[in-house]
Design a protein around this motif. Sequence first.
Motif, PDB file in Angstrom:
ATOM      1  N   LEU A 289      17.240 -25.326 -39.983  1.00 19.99           N
ATOM      2  CA  LEU A 289      16.707 -24.407 -38.974  1.00 19.99           C
ATOM      3  C   LEU A 289      16.144 -25.188 -37.785  1.00 19.99           C
ATOM      4  CD1 LEU A 289      14.546 -21.252 -39.518  1.00 19.99           C
ATOM      5  CD2 LEU A 289      13.837 -22.970 -37.876  1.00 19.99           C
ATOM      6  N   LYS A 290      15.380 -26.241 -38.058  1.00 21.27           N
ATOM      7  CA  LYS A 290      14.801 -27.040 -36.964  1.00 21.27           C
ATOM      8  C   LYS A 290      15.887 -27.710 -36.130  1.00 21.27           C
ATOM      9  CE  LYS A 290      11.788 -29.351 -39.583  1.00 21.27           C
ATOM     10  NZ  LYS A 290      10.700 -30.300 -39.911  1.00 21.27           N
ATOM     11  N   ASP A 291      16.920 -28.204 -36.808  1.00 24.86           N
ATOM     12  CA  ASP A 291      18.033 -28.823 -36.077  1.00 24.86           C
ATOM     13  C   ASP A 291      18.752 -27.805 -35.205  1.00 24.86           C
ATOM     14  OD1 ASP A 291      17.458 -31.245 -37.262  1.00 24.86           O
ATOM     15  OD2 ASP A 291      19.043 -31.111 -38.773  1.00 24.86           O
ATOM     16  N   TYR A 292      18.898 -26.593 -35.724  1.00 19.35           N
ATOM     17  CA  TYR A 292      19.564 -25.535 -34.961  1.00 19.35           C
ATOM     18  C   TYR A 292      18.747 -25.192 -33.715  1.00 19.35           C
ATOM     19  CZ  TYR A 292      21.659 -21.027 -33.809  1.00 19.35           C
ATOM     20  OH  TYR A 292      22.274 -19.977 -33.155  1.00 19.35           O
ATOM     21  N   ALA A 293      17.433 -25.062 -33.880  1.00 20.78           N
ATOM     22  CA  ALA A 293      16.570 -24.741 -32.746  1.00 20.78           C
ATOM     23  C   ALA A 293      16.614 -25.849 -31.694  1.00 20.78           C
ATOM     24  CB  ALA A 293      15.139 -24.538 -33.221  1.00 20.78           C
ATOM     25  N   ALA A 294      16.778 -27.083 -32.141  1.00 17.76           N
ATOM     26  CA  ALA A 294      16.823 -28.231 -31.230  1.00 17.76           C
ATOM     27  C   ALA A 294      18.167 -28.366 -30.522  1.00 17.76           C
ATOM     28  CB  ALA A 294      16.505 -29.512 -31.988  1.00 17.76           C
ATOM     29  N   GLY A 295      19.109 -27.497 -30.857  1.00 22.59           N
ATOM     30  CA  GLY A 295      20.403 -27.527 -30.196  1.00 22.59           C
ATOM     31  C   GLY A 295      21.412 -28.469 -30.818  1.00 22.59           C
ATOM     32  N   LYS A 296      21.105 -28.984 -31.995  1.00 25.08           N
ATOM     33  CA  LYS A 296      22.051 -29.869 -32.672  1.00 25.08           C
ATOM     34  C   LYS A 296      23.206 -29.059 -33.245  1.00 25.08           C
ATOM     35  CE  LYS A 296      18.575 -33.310 -34.012  1.00 25.08           C
ATOM     36  NZ  LYS A 296      17.950 -34.038 -35.144  1.00 25.08           N
ATOM     37  N   LYS A 297      24.360 -29.689 -33.340  1.00 26.17           N
ATOM     38  CA  LYS A 297      25.537 -29.014 -33.890  1.00 26.17           C
ATOM     39  C   LYS A 297      25.371 -28.884 -35.401  1.00 26.17           C
ATOM     40  CE  LYS A 297      30.600 -29.180 -34.052  1.00 26.17           C
ATOM     41  NZ  LYS A 297      30.713 -27.757 -33.655  1.00 26.17           N
ATOM     42  N   ILE A 298      25.482 -27.668 -35.904  1.00 22.28           N
ATOM     43  CA  ILE A 298      25.332 -27.396 -37.327  1.00 22.28           C
ATOM     44  C   ILE A 298      26.701 -27.091 -37.935  1.00 22.28           C
ATOM     45  CG2 ILE A 298      24.204 -25.950 -39.067  1.00 22.28           C
ATOM     46  CD1 ILE A 298      22.259 -27.598 -37.358  1.00 22.28           C
ATOM     47  N   ALA A 299      27.063 -27.824 -38.958  1.00 22.50           N
ATOM     48  CA  ALA A 299      28.322 -27.538 -39.660  1.00 22.50           C
ATOM     49  C   ALA A 299      28.233 -26.147 -40.282  1.00 22.50           C
ATOM     50  CB  ALA A 299      28.575 -28.580 -40.744  1.00 22.50           C
ATOM     51  N   PRO A 300      29.312 -25.380 -40.261  1.00 27.84           N
ATOM     52  CA  PRO A 300      29.251 -24.021 -40.817  1.00 27.84           C
ATOM     53  C   PRO A 300      29.017 -23.983 -42.319  1.00 27.84           C
ATOM     54  CG  PRO A 300      31.494 -24.592 -40.182  1.00 27.84           C
ATOM     55  CD  PRO A 300      30.613 -25.667 -39.649  1.00 27.84           C
ATOM     56  N   ARG A 301      29.364 -25.080 -43.017  1.00 26.65           N
ATOM     57  CA  ARG A 301      29.149 -25.144 -44.463  1.00 26.65           C
ATOM     58  C   ARG A 301      28.445 -26.458 -44.799  1.00 26.65           C
ATOM     59  NH1 ARG A 301      31.762 -21.125 -46.746  1.00 26.65           N
ATOM     60  NH2 ARG A 301      31.342 -21.906 -48.833  1.00 26.65           N
ATOM     61  N   LEU A 302      27.291 -26.358 -45.406  1.00 27.09           N
ATOM     62  CA  LEU A 302      26.530 -27.523 -45.837  1.00 27.09           C
ATOM     63  C   LEU A 302      26.478 -27.487 -47.359  1.00 27.09           C
ATOM     64  CD1 LEU A 302      23.652 -27.195 -43.215  1.00 27.09           C
ATOM     65  CD2 LEU A 302      25.578 -28.778 -43.129  1.00 27.09           C
ATOM     66  N   VAL A 303      27.221 -28.384 -47.979  1.00 29.17           N
ATOM     67  CA  VAL A 303      27.395 -28.330 -49.428  1.00 29.17           C
ATOM     68  C   VAL A 303      26.452 -29.295 -50.137  1.00 29.17           C
ATOM     69  CG1 VAL A 303      29.046 -28.608 -51.335  1.00 29.17           C
ATOM     70  CG2 VAL A 303      29.805 -27.638 -49.156  1.00 29.17           C
ATOM     71  N   ASN A 304      25.719 -28.777 -51.119  1.00 21.50           N
ATOM     72  CA  ASN A 304      24.831 -29.609 -51.929  1.00 21.50           C
ATOM     73  C   ASN A 304      25.638 -30.481 -52.878  1.00 21.50           C
ATOM     74  OD1 ASN A 304      22.561 -28.363 -50.820  1.00 21.50           O
ATOM     75  ND2 ASN A 304      22.423 -26.844 -52.456  1.00 21.50           N
ATOM     76  N   GLU A 305      25.159 -31.660 -53.128  1.00 19.95           N
ATOM     77  CA  GLU A 305      25.771 -32.520 -54.139  1.00 19.95           C
ATOM     78  C   GLU A 305      25.118 -32.226 -55.482  1.00 19.95           C
ATOM     79  OE1 GLU A 305      25.981 -36.664 -53.290  1.00 19.95           O
ATOM     80  OE2 GLU A 305      26.794 -36.358 -51.271  1.00 19.95           O
ATOM     81  N   ASP A 306      25.940 -31.997 -56.497  1.00 16.78           N
ATOM     82  CA  ASP A 306      25.441 -31.633 -57.819  1.00 16.78           C
ATOM     83  C   ASP A 306      25.807 -32.689 -58.855  1.00 16.78           C
ATOM     84  OD1 ASP A 306      24.383 -29.146 -56.954  1.00 16.78           O
ATOM     85  OD2 ASP A 306      26.374 -28.233 -57.048  1.00 16.78           O
ATOM     86  N   ARG A 307      24.862 -32.973 -59.723  1.00 18.38           N
ATOM     87  CA  ARG A 307      25.090 -33.960 -60.774  1.00 18.38           C
ATOM     88  C   ARG A 307      25.783 -33.327 -61.981  1.00 18.38           C
ATOM     89  NH1 ARG A 307      18.962 -35.948 -61.288  1.00 18.38           N
ATOM     90  NH2 ARG A 307      18.733 -33.677 -61.220  1.00 18.38           N
ATOM     91  N   PHE A 308      26.120 -34.162 -62.957  1.00 15.03           N
ATOM     92  CA  PHE A 308      26.760 -33.696 -64.195  1.00 15.03           C
ATOM     93  C   PHE A 308      25.985 -34.282 -65.370  1.00 15.03           C
ATOM     94  CE2 PHE A 308      29.704 -33.694 -67.717  1.00 15.03           C
ATOM     95  CZ  PHE A 308      30.392 -32.504 -67.565  1.00 15.03           C
ATOM     96  N   PHE A 309      25.649 -33.436 -66.324  1.00 13.99           N
ATOM     97  CA  PHE A 309      24.863 -33.886 -67.478  1.00 13.99           C
ATOM     98  C   PHE A 309      25.630 -33.702 -68.780  1.00 13.99           C
ATOM     99  CE2 PHE A 309      21.802 -32.014 -64.393  1.00 13.99           C
ATOM    100  CZ  PHE A 309      21.143 -33.177 -64.019  1.00 13.99           C
ATOM    101  N   ASP A 310      25.648 -34.742 -69.597  1.00 19.62           N
ATOM    102  CA  ASP A 310      26.178 -34.652 -70.953  1.00 19.62           C
ATOM    103  C   ASP A 310      25.379 -35.606 -71.831  1.00 19.62           C
ATOM    104  OD1 ASP A 310      27.150 -37.168 -70.349  1.00 19.62           O
ATOM    105  OD2 ASP A 310      29.265 -36.592 -70.364  1.00 19.62           O
TER     106      ASP A 310
END
Length: 322
Positions: A289-310
Amino acid sequence: MKIQTVLLSTVAATLTLALAQGGALPKLAVKPTYRVCFNQSEMDNPWRLAQTKSMQDEAKRLGWTLIFTNANGSAAKQVSDVRSCIAQRVDAIFLTPREQKPLTPIVLEAKRAGIPLFVIDRTVDETVAKPGQDFVAFIGSDFYDEGRRAAEWLVKQTKGQAKIIELQGSTGSSPAIDRQKGFADYIRKYPGIKIVASQTGNFTRDEGRKVMEALIQAHPEATAVYAHNDEMALGAITALETAGRKPGKDITLVSIDGQKSALNAIIAGKLGATVECNPRFGVKAFQTLKDYAAGKKIAPRLVNEDRFFDVTNARQMLNSAF
């Protein structure tokens, strides 16, 4: 006259939709603090509790005003919650959609009202409301990939031979849709892997238990369970044990979310693996949100990195799980 009225209403609705979809995204002024809404879908499991706490903690750290609403599992209530936020003229809205299609029109309403909206965790119908065009961005995990990773592990673990009971998430929700598809697309290459039954457990432990009680009686030949989240997997473990089965020994389970209780089940040898779906959105959401307000280019999809547990890392990672 009645037909003409209906036609005019249809034209008006079409024009409204076209206006909402056209034009630039609403602007957001740079300010030291913001007044924002966080519209949660429900608060009935550890994942939702962790997500909400993350948003509240970050708002408190920044000194922002966070208006929190809980739809209690109702898409209709969530639409009403977002409308209330629009009426309050908040600076921005963070929406976790209960279901895709019912929440899509309200995203367009926020745009028409000039309020930047961020879709987090679950998606809306992106054929109608597009990220980067009708709302600022989607922030969340790759649910399709989560399903694929669960399938990949299960195929290896069972050496390509399994009869699976699938416990699906809430009908119409993007994680349920994508986790089902990612899993199904992967196992299609393995003729020895079959889904013998599939039913929703609505992402809750109790419904997962009840559904598994019925399905394991109807399909005693099942050798594996794929649950769309850990809560249903944990409910399934209880049902399987009650039915005289031995989770982790005569039936293999894999799920998604990566909550601490699931890692404990892995350590106990009952759950085979879980793909993380990171619920900690606060820092990333508010920084976006802060980056958007500052006029920075925001990627339309921001994907979280997820771990794997076993079994190879569950004990070491236990304290970092939610």
